[in-house]
Design a protein around this motif. Sequence first.
Motif, PDB file in Angstrom:
ATOM      1  N   GLU A   1     105.153  88.725  -5.257  1.00 16.42           N
ATOM      2  CA  GLU A   1     104.758  88.803  -3.878  1.00 16.42           C
ATOM      3  C   GLU A   1     105.654  89.857  -2.842  1.00 16.42           C
ATOM      4  OE1 GLU A   1     104.159  85.119  -1.734  1.00 16.42           O
ATOM      5  OE2 GLU A   1     103.343  84.165  -3.254  1.00 16.42           O
ATOM      6  N   PRO A   2     107.183  89.744  -2.856  1.00 17.01           N
ATOM      7  CA  PRO A   2     107.926  90.560  -2.076  1.00 17.01           C
ATOM      8  C   PRO A   2     107.274  91.993  -2.420  1.00 17.01           C
ATOM      9  CG  PRO A   2     109.324  89.183  -2.944  1.00 17.01           C
ATOM     10  CD  PRO A   2     108.055  88.816  -3.686  1.00 17.01           C
ATOM     11  N   VAL A   3     107.187  92.439  -3.340  1.00 17.52           N
ATOM     12  CA  VAL A   3     106.475  93.860  -3.714  1.00 17.52           C
ATOM     13  C   VAL A   3     105.325  94.261  -3.060  1.00 17.52           C
ATOM     14  CG1 VAL A   3     105.883  95.531  -5.630  1.00 17.52           C
ATOM     15  CG2 VAL A   3     107.583  93.743  -5.955  1.00 17.52           C
ATOM     16  N   LEU A   4     104.342  93.177  -2.991  1.00 21.21           N
ATOM     17  CA  LEU A   4     103.100  93.447  -2.297  1.00 21.21           C
ATOM     18  C   LEU A   4     102.998  93.381  -0.780  1.00 21.21           C
ATOM     19  CD1 LEU A   4     100.653  90.986  -4.555  1.00 21.21           C
ATOM     20  CD2 LEU A   4     101.177  93.476  -4.907  1.00 21.21           C
ATOM     21  N   ARG A   5     103.956  92.445  -0.269  1.00 22.89           N
ATOM     22  CA  ARG A   5     104.159  92.462   0.955  1.00 22.89           C
ATOM     23  C   ARG A   5     104.784  93.765   1.485  1.00 22.89           C
ATOM     24  NH1 ARG A   5     102.350  88.227  -0.190  1.00 22.89           N
ATOM     25  NH2 ARG A   5     100.463  89.646  -0.782  1.00 22.89           N
TER      26      ARG A   5
ATOM     27  N   TRP B   1     108.393  93.484  12.897  1.00 21.23           N
ATOM     28  CA  TRP B   1     108.605  91.796  12.894  1.00 21.23           C
ATOM     29  C   TRP B   1     109.426  91.447  14.385  1.00 21.23           C
ATOM     30  CZ3 TRP B   1     105.372  89.564   9.811  1.00 21.23           C
ATOM     31  CH2 TRP B   1     105.217  90.033   8.603  1.00 21.23           C
ATOM     32  N   ALA B   2     110.289  92.319  14.646  1.00 19.88           N
ATOM     33  CA  ALA B   2     111.466  92.001  15.712  1.00 19.88           C
ATOM     34  C   ALA B   2     110.952  92.287  17.188  1.00 19.88           C
ATOM     35  CB  ALA B   2     112.758  92.476  15.206  1.00 19.88           C
ATOM     36  N   LEU B   3     109.549  92.919  17.391  1.00 19.14           N
ATOM     37  CA  LEU B   3     109.493  93.240  18.521  1.00 19.14           C
ATOM     38  C   LEU B   3     108.098  92.628  19.162  1.00 19.14           C
ATOM     39  CD1 LEU B   3     109.999  95.041  21.217  1.00 19.14           C
ATOM     40  CD2 LEU B   3     108.585  97.124  20.089  1.00 19.14           C
ATOM     41  N   ALA B   4     107.989  91.943  20.195  1.00 21.99           N
ATOM     42  CA  ALA B   4     106.706  91.645  20.900  1.00 21.99           C
ATOM     43  C   ALA B   4     106.162  92.819  21.484  1.00 21.99           C
ATOM     44  CB  ALA B   4     106.955  90.395  21.766  1.00 21.99           C
TER      45      ALA B   4
ATOM     46  N   GLY C   1     109.892  82.642  15.531  1.00 23.70           N
ATOM     47  CA  GLY C   1     110.687  83.825  15.990  1.00 23.70           C
ATOM     48  C   GLY C   1     111.697  83.864  14.922  1.00 23.70           C
ATOM     49  N   GLU C   2     112.633  82.928  14.481  1.00 22.85           N
ATOM     50  CA  GLU C   2     113.388  82.969  13.271  1.00 22.85           C
ATOM     51  C   GLU C   2     113.098  83.714  12.216  1.00 22.85           C
ATOM     52  OE1 GLU C   2     116.575  79.640  11.459  1.00 22.85           O
ATOM     53  OE2 GLU C   2     114.867  78.978  12.432  1.00 22.85           O
ATOM     54  N   THR C   3     111.757  83.090  11.828  1.00 23.42           N
ATOM     55  CA  THR C   3     111.220  83.585  10.639  1.00 23.42           C
ATOM     56  C   THR C   3     110.771  85.092  10.574  1.00 23.42           C
ATOM     57  OG1 THR C   3     110.412  81.570  10.081  1.00 23.42           O
ATOM     58  CG2 THR C   3     109.757  83.409   8.712  1.00 23.42           C
ATOM     59  N   LEU C   4     110.378  85.697  11.804  1.00 21.59           N
ATOM     60  CA  LEU C   4     109.907  87.014  12.110  1.00 21.59           C
ATOM     61  C   LEU C   4     111.373  87.962  12.038  1.00 21.59           C
ATOM     62  CD1 LEU C   4     107.459  86.642  15.061  1.00 21.59           C
ATOM     63  CD2 LEU C   4     106.905  86.890  12.478  1.00 21.59           C
ATOM     64  N   LEU C   5     112.468  87.253  12.569  1.00 23.31           N
ATOM     65  CA  LEU C   5     113.803  88.125  12.497  1.00 23.31           C
ATOM     66  C   LEU C   5     114.197  88.122  11.273  1.00 23.31           C
ATOM     67  CD1 LEU C   5     115.483  86.712  15.815  1.00 23.31           C
ATOM     68  CD2 LEU C   5     114.564  88.958  15.446  1.00 23.31           C
ATOM     69  N   ALA C   6     114.132  87.223  10.499  1.00 20.95           N
ATOM     70  CA  ALA C   6     114.486  87.236   9.195  1.00 20.95           C
ATOM     71  C   ALA C   6     113.716  88.391   8.143  1.00 20.95           C
ATOM     72  CB  ALA C   6     114.121  85.739   8.243  1.00 20.95           C
ATOM     73  N   LEU C   7     112.358  88.422   8.346  1.00 24.35           N
ATOM     74  CA  LEU C   7     111.484  89.434   7.952  1.00 24.35           C
ATOM     75  C   LEU C   7     112.139  90.824   8.454  1.00 24.35           C
ATOM     76  CD1 LEU C   7     108.111  87.567   8.004  1.00 24.35           C
ATOM     77  CD2 LEU C   7     109.121  88.419   6.012  1.00 24.35           C
ATOM     78  N   ALA C   8     112.360  90.866   9.706  1.00 24.60           N
ATOM     79  CA  ALA C   8     112.844  92.123  10.287  1.00 24.60           C
ATOM     80  C   ALA C   8     114.016  92.589   9.630  1.00 24.60           C
ATOM     81  CB  ALA C   8     112.926  92.159  11.622  1.00 24.60           C
ATOM     82  N   ALA C   9     114.808  91.785   9.225  1.00 22.32           N
ATOM     83  CA  ALA C   9     116.108  91.983   8.426  1.00 22.32           C
ATOM     84  C   ALA C   9     115.917  92.224   6.907  1.00 22.32           C
ATOM     85  CB  ALA C   9     117.099  90.858   8.546  1.00 22.32           C
TER      86      ALA C   9
ATOM     87  N   SER D   1     112.903  83.894   1.213  1.00 20.60           N
ATOM     88  CA  SER D   1     112.851  82.653   1.369  1.00 20.60           C
ATOM     89  C   SER D   1     111.239  82.052   1.507  1.00 20.60           C
ATOM     90  CB  SER D   1     113.365  82.411   2.948  1.00 20.60           C
ATOM     91  OG  SER D   1     112.543  83.061   3.951  1.00 20.60           O
ATOM     92  N   VAL D   2     110.923  80.816   1.404  1.00 19.44           N
ATOM     93  CA  VAL D   2     109.832  80.296   1.596  1.00 19.44           C
ATOM     94  C   VAL D   2     109.043  80.427   2.852  1.00 19.44           C
ATOM     95  CG1 VAL D   2     108.509  77.822   1.675  1.00 19.44           C
ATOM     96  CG2 VAL D   2     110.458  78.224  -0.190  1.00 19.44           C
ATOM     97  N   ALA D   3     109.867  80.280   4.119  1.00 22.54           N
ATOM     98  CA  ALA D   3     109.414  80.599   5.243  1.00 22.54           C
ATOM     99  C   ALA D   3     108.692  81.993   5.265  1.00 22.54           C
ATOM    100  CB  ALA D   3     110.215  80.147   6.375  1.00 22.54           C
ATOM    101  N   SER D   4     109.746  83.063   4.680  1.00 16.27           N
ATOM    102  CA  SER D   4     109.262  84.172   5.100  1.00 16.27           C
ATOM    103  C   SER D   4     107.969  84.623   4.200  1.00 16.27           C
ATOM    104  CB  SER D   4     110.583  85.239   4.617  1.00 16.27           C
ATOM    105  OG  SER D   4     111.552  85.126   5.521  1.00 16.27           O
ATOM    106  N   ARG D   5     108.017  84.275   2.897  1.00 11.08           N
ATOM    107  CA  ARG D   5     107.155  84.307   2.084  1.00 11.08           C
ATOM    108  C   ARG D   5     105.708  83.881   2.712  1.00 11.08           C
ATOM    109  NH1 ARG D   5     107.997  84.907  -3.643  1.00 11.08           N
ATOM    110  NH2 ARG D   5     110.239  85.460  -3.766  1.00 11.08           N
ATOM    111  N   ARG D   6     105.931  82.804   3.340  1.00 11.45           N
ATOM    112  CA  ARG D   6     104.422  82.055   3.998  1.00 11.45           C
ATOM    113  C   ARG D   6     103.944  83.013   4.969  1.00 11.45           C
ATOM    114  NH1 ARG D   6     103.541  78.416   8.052  1.00 11.45           N
ATOM    115  NH2 ARG D   6     105.817  78.285   8.079  1.00 11.45           N
ATOM    116  N   ILE D   7     104.960  83.098   6.081  1.00 14.95           N
ATOM    117  CA  ILE D   7     104.547  83.827   7.282  1.00 14.95           C
ATOM    118  C   ILE D   7     104.110  85.316   6.884  1.00 14.95           C
ATOM    119  CG2 ILE D   7     105.209  84.883   9.485  1.00 14.95           C
ATOM    120  CD1 ILE D   7     104.654  81.787   9.500  1.00 14.95           C
TER     121      ILE D   7
END
Length: 242
Positions: A130-134, A150-153, A189-197, A202-208
């Motif tokens: 999954e991380p590879v595909l994303r 991921w970190a900018l609106a 927003g917390e998950t979006l920032l994690a993805l930006a990093a 994580s489960v939340a990052s994978r799902r979003i």
Amino acid sequence: MRREAQQEPAYVIHRRPWRETSLMVDLFTLNHGRMSVIARGASGSKSPLKAQLQPFQPLMLGWVGRGDLKTLTHIDVRDGPALHRTLSLYSGLYLNELIQRVLPQADPHQTLFAAYIEALAQLAQTSDVEPVLRKFEQAFAAALGFDFSWALATDTGQPVSAAQSYCYDPEQGIVAAVSIGVRLQNLPGETLLALAAGDYESVASRRISKRVMRVLTDYLLQGRPLNSRSLFNHLRGERHES
């Protein structure tokens, strides 16, 4: 005008019979983007071409031709990673289908070509695809002009706040307000920032990330089906039955 190429790095993304003994081969190449060649006599019993023109195999190719459809003149097979696991194989087929169905012909994307090579290398080494595909999906979208942070609106121009929720629009990226183009809402927003990093674990990052990239790839496909998704669904069904 007759054009010729020599020693062009390439991968087979699809092939099909052409007339009696030949193959039409769709390629993803370094300097020419997505293109097609005719491998004459490749289906013949004595020709080595059919075995050489395999997906995920690094190739150096030569061809000649005037129009969009070239004639293969030379093939040099290089060493590369092998996708032995079923899930990795299906994942590789998914990457190939995205390229074949969406990427414009004769439009070079060297950065995407490098991302493709990296994705194949990672798929050959891991069972966690999954991380590879994303990451490849985001590189693919960026090549087509649909990159986002991921970190900018984008509608406000403000950084994402961990305490707020956001939306996703394929044409704008992450947005703070609901509008006509929004396809997803309530993205933390917390998950979006994690993805930006770079957190795709994580489960939340994978799902979003999966939800967002599915919306984006469907938008790019414009209703065109992907056979590889059926393979994934079939594999999931087998695992649930076992």
